[in-house]
Design an enzyme around this catalytic site. Structure first.
Site, PDB file in Angstrom:
ATOM      1  NE  ARG A 270      -3.387   2.308   3.258  1.00  0.00           N
ATOM      2  CZ  ARG A 270      -4.293   2.860   2.609  1.00  0.00           C
ATOM      3  NH1 ARG A 270      -4.979   2.306   1.488  1.00  0.00           N
ATOM      4  NH2 ARG A 270      -4.651   3.844   3.191  1.00  0.00           N
ATOM      5  CE1 TYR A 302       3.050   5.977   1.862  1.00  0.00           C
ATOM      6  CE2 TYR A 302       0.799   7.298   2.210  1.00  0.00           C
ATOM      7  CZ  TYR A 302       1.499   6.086   2.346  1.00  0.00           C
ATOM      8  OH  TYR A 302       0.993   5.230   2.944  1.00  0.00           O
TER       9      TYR A 302
END
Length: 320
Positions: A270, A302
């Site tokens: 993920r 991220y």
């Protein structure tokens, strides 16, 4: 104090179920309520209040050194216990929050994802491909029903995800044919189960409202368990989805066959999904929606994994 032997904890469980809380929330709340009672030497919560709750939450931060999110789950459990179950006011709690440590997620390179997938076969390979190709949590993937797959629009519907939210995400073309095959196989198993009067496990309210819903293909799990069990809420004999431990063991065995030295879990795929989309220039808001994050700041982490942070900023050394 065992929750199965404690009349009080059983009352809390019954009320949680009556109010529609998920099984995951139920287990978490009961765990922390039990821990709180044991910490206070098994005194009844009704005889305690603000001071004892503050002591326990501070203990978690100062002595147990739990993560801030763990402490927040414990806080939510105790807030539920006092405000909704005992109907008691706590007032302002003067406890110390656990220190918030930002840990960067583990992300694989595309070549490493391919290396791991090459060591997997059949159902387990397809599940890991869905985690990476659609950005799913392992629990969301295993809870997929036949009705959640849209092969025309190449999308998956995730129902009752984290925070009890529904969302839609991408479906890779590479997964379509095999997803259809596994859905067909699952449907055949459902027909066999229906002949014995059983079917897939259903949300409690749905089972009461539509007693024959277990016969409808829409509610069959794409990845069903190989055995039947009793529904945790109703006690009805049913077939649940595949257990997460099956995939975790299969993934661990696959990783051991590679040269990858970092720790790889189901959630790693993920993380890799989100990072690789941002790396390819996708808008962070779109990635946020695909992941089902409430706050874009959660998705923002991220950007720190990439070789370029914040709007494509590169190291000044690269321009020398």
């Amino acid at each position: 104090m065992s929750s199965t032997k404690s009349p009080f904890l059983n009352q809390v469980r019954e009320k949680l179920r009556m109010q529609g809380y998920s099984i995951r929330t139920e287990k978490a709340y009961l765990y922390w309520i039990k821990a709180y009672i044991n910490f206070q030497r098994k005194r009844h919560p009704a005889t305690m209040g603000k001071e004892e709750v503050t002591q326990f939450l501070s203990f978690l931060a100062n002595s147990r050194h739990v993560a801030i999110n763990t402490q927040k789950v414990a806080l939510n459990a105790l807030v539920y216990l006092y405000y909704k179950h005992l109907e008691m006011e706590l007032g302002e709690l003067g406890f110390k929050y656990a220190s918030k440590q930002r840990q960067l997620p583990t992300v694989l390179e595309p070549e490493q994802v391919s290396e791991i997938l090459a060591q997997l076969k059949g159902r387990d390979k397809l599940i890991i491909e869905l985690l990476y190709g659609s950005g799913l949590r392992i629990s969301e993937c295993l809870r997929l029903h036949i009705q959640d797959i849209d092969t025309e629009r190449l999308s998956l519907t995730i129902r009752n995800g984290k925070g009890n939210k529904d969302r839609q995400t991408l479906l890779s073309k590479k997964c379509v044919r095999r997803l259809v095959q596994y859905s067909s196989t699952a449907r055949e198993l459902q027909v066999q189960d229906n002949q014995q009067g059983i079917g897939p496990s259903l949300p409690n309210a749905l089972e009461r409202k539509y007693p024959n819903a277990f016969r409808q293909p829409a509610w069959m799990f794409v990845f069903p368990s190989s055995t039947t069990c009793n529904h945790p809420n109703t006690g009805t004999l049913c077939r649940h989805h595949l257990h997460q431990s099956v995939i975790r063991k299969s993934l661990a065995a696959a990783v051991r066959k590679t040269n990858i030295v970092r720790r790889v879990s189901c959630h790693t795929f993920r993380h890799s999904f989100a990072t690789h989309l941002l790396q390819a220039g996708r808008d962070i808001r779109s990635v946020q929606e695909l992941l089902g994050h409430n706050d874009v700041n959660t998705t923002q982490i991220y950007t720190h994994v990439l070789g370029q942070h914040y709007a494509g900023t590169f190291s000044p050394l690269d321009s020398l």
